[in-house]
Enzyme design. Sequence first.
Site, PDB file in Angstrom:
ATOM      1  N   CYS A   1       5.247  18.974 -15.796  1.00 40.93           N
ATOM      2  CA  CYS A   1       6.577  19.434 -15.847  1.00 40.93           C
ATOM      3  C   CYS A   1       7.399  18.788 -15.028  1.00 40.93           C
ATOM      4  O   CYS A   1       8.661  19.187 -14.923  1.00 40.93           O
ATOM      5  CB  CYS A   1       6.518  20.980 -15.894  1.00 40.93           C
TER       6      CYS A   1
ATOM      7  N   HIS B   1       7.430   2.290   3.958  1.00 37.97           N
ATOM      8  CA  HIS B   1       8.137   3.387   4.277  1.00 37.97           C
ATOM      9  C   HIS B   1       6.970   4.724   4.294  1.00 37.97           C
ATOM     10  O   HIS B   1       7.336   6.024   4.318  1.00 37.97           O
ATOM     11  CB  HIS B   1       9.135   3.769   3.274  1.00 37.97           C
TER      12      HIS B   1
ATOM     13  N   ASN C   1      -3.090   7.533  -3.941  1.00 38.32           N
ATOM     14  CA  ASN C   1      -2.104   8.434  -3.574  1.00 38.32           C
ATOM     15  C   ASN C   1      -2.049   9.636  -4.023  1.00 38.32           C
ATOM     16  O   ASN C   1      -1.248  10.576  -3.429  1.00 38.32           O
ATOM     17  CB  ASN C   1      -0.958   7.495  -4.216  1.00 38.32           C
TER      18      ASN C   1
ATOM     19  N   THR D   1      16.340 -14.302   0.885  1.00 37.15           N
ATOM     20  CA  THR D   1      16.540 -14.292   2.563  1.00 37.15           C
ATOM     21  C   THR D   1      15.632 -12.864   2.836  1.00 37.15           C
ATOM     22  O   THR D   1      15.858 -11.905   2.412  1.00 37.15           O
ATOM     23  CB  THR D   1      18.116 -13.846   2.621  1.00 37.15           C
TER      24      THR D   1
ATOM     25  N   GLY E   1       5.457  -1.693  -1.651  1.00 38.14           N
ATOM     26  CA  GLY E   1       4.194  -1.869  -2.447  1.00 38.14           C
ATOM     27  C   GLY E   1       4.181  -2.363  -3.895  1.00 38.14           C
ATOM     28  O   GLY E   1       3.337  -3.022  -4.191  1.00 38.14           O
TER      29      GLY E   1
ATOM     30  N   GLN F   1      -1.386   3.521   0.729  1.00 34.99           N
ATOM     31  CA  GLN F   1      -1.607   4.751   1.154  1.00 34.99           C
ATOM     32  C   GLN F   1      -2.696   5.009   2.261  1.00 34.99           C
ATOM     33  O   GLN F   1      -2.696   5.912   3.099  1.00 34.99           O
ATOM     34  CB  GLN F   1      -2.073   5.786   0.111  1.00 34.99           C
TER      35      GLN F   1
ATOM     36  N   SER G   1       3.093  -1.040   2.476  1.00 31.83           N
ATOM     37  CA  SER G   1       4.449  -0.777   2.365  1.00 31.83           C
ATOM     38  C   SER G   1       4.828  -0.090   3.676  1.00 31.83           C
ATOM     39  O   SER G   1       3.911   0.703   4.424  1.00 31.83           O
ATOM     40  CB  SER G   1       4.333   0.337   1.354  1.00 31.83           C
TER      41      SER G   1
END
Lengths: 383, 125
Positions: free
Chosen positions: A322, A198, A148, A234, A71, A176, A196
């Site tokens: 955080c 995955h 996302n 490739t 992506g 997404q 994408s």
Amino acid sequence: MTRIYLDHAATTAVDREVVQAMAPYFTEMFGNASSLHTFGRDAKDALARAREEIADALGADAEEIIFTSGGTESDNLALRGVLLGRKGHIITSSIEHPAILKTCRYLEGLGCDVTYLPVDTDGLVDPGDVESAITGETRLVSVMHANNEIGTIQPVSEIGAIAADHGIPFHTDAVQSFGKTEIDVQKMNIDMLSLSSHKIYGPKGVGALYIRKGLKIDPIVYGGGHERGIRAGTENVSGIVGFAKAVSLACERFESDTAHLVKLRDMLIDGVFDSIDDVFLNGHPTERLPNNANMRFMFVEGEAMLLHLDMKGIAVSTGSACSSASLDPSHVLLALGIPPEDVHGSIRFTLGRENTDEEIRYVLDVLPAIVEKLRAISPLTGR
Amino acid sequence: MEYSEKVMDHFMNPRNVGEIPDPDGTGEFGNPVCGDVTHVYIKVKDDRITDIKFKTFGCGAAIATGSMITELAVGKTLDEALAITRDDVADALGGLPPVKLHCSNLAADALYAAIRDYQAKNKDS
């Protein structure tokens, strides 16, 4: 030990059928698709079939699909392919994935102008804002299909129609949404679309960019002229075969997957609202991905919640500063107008095909005590 | 985020959580906007911290440092307590991830603020 994966917007497990489909392309049909011998032809045929399969899922033609590494590369290719080496204006939204936003910043450094459209409190872009932002210099409109973090689905058909009226190409990042909402590049007036593998139970390291026939874009990777000269290197044949298999499974299971995800999502959201006070849903109540439940829990911080959930075997993500490498709170949640201290208390649950009712019930069993414990420690509670 | 066992222990089982109803000194440090804020409450007798409690809104490291400062400071004289540094807190926890050393290591500062609050209230005595 219980292990419940609720972070499918980050990545998914590769489907076993996908692994099976890929396996021969590592060991037997390992040829380079550019070679003229039988090994090469086998690989080339596999690529052609995969391209056809993915094009079909989008209502596109096979020759309009360019395979990439994922992506992020697809987004880079779409934006830089149109704008690099030119001056011009881009219209995008303030809640795009960093693959778009950072590329826009880069292009700004090279002299392009970028308009970052605001979103409303549910995360929607107003198509009217797109229209008003268009200038004589506008070369590209890029607005993501579904976000996302919060799962809000943008009115891309309307945005695409506006762009088309002005003769401006329209790109959308569908990383997404693909496999979770219907996509038809013709009906939705889409000129370029990023995908994408995955995120849909395919392997990592492979994706695609749909580029409407006739739209000329420059390569960003130069080399041996693969992928019609637009993306040298490739081809990742095994990855592409796996990607195509994942797409065909997503299409086959679309209705049952969607019904399953919506049921679990609503069970989770309703269960949280029933058992915990001072919780809010982030994102649009209805125009949202079937698998996304992003909520903010007042007076507590997300990383602390995430760690407690992880100790219980539950994997989620948070918009809190955080937990991010940059230590910045989520730009998406801030763009919705949520105060920074509340952004820190946001947790994203993203569900997958393999999740079960029982897993959601377990989450609903353990979550209230975690929030209660952290609120008891927090000096903000009750303020 | 890779936390030490000690950090995880203090995060999961924080010591001395809460408020002291009638504290001799209170201090706070941090900012909820940044994602971390710690409050420290102390009781002082004969220049010594006899009781200390804390509350934290923040990440795992922020909660663990709040817990640890209470263990380090209790029983200390005010001068000894003022000599406890952020590094002492991090070291006592077996270290903190580098990104957390600055933003989430707030407890020592909250303790100093509580001591200064006590000292300000007891200037004349």
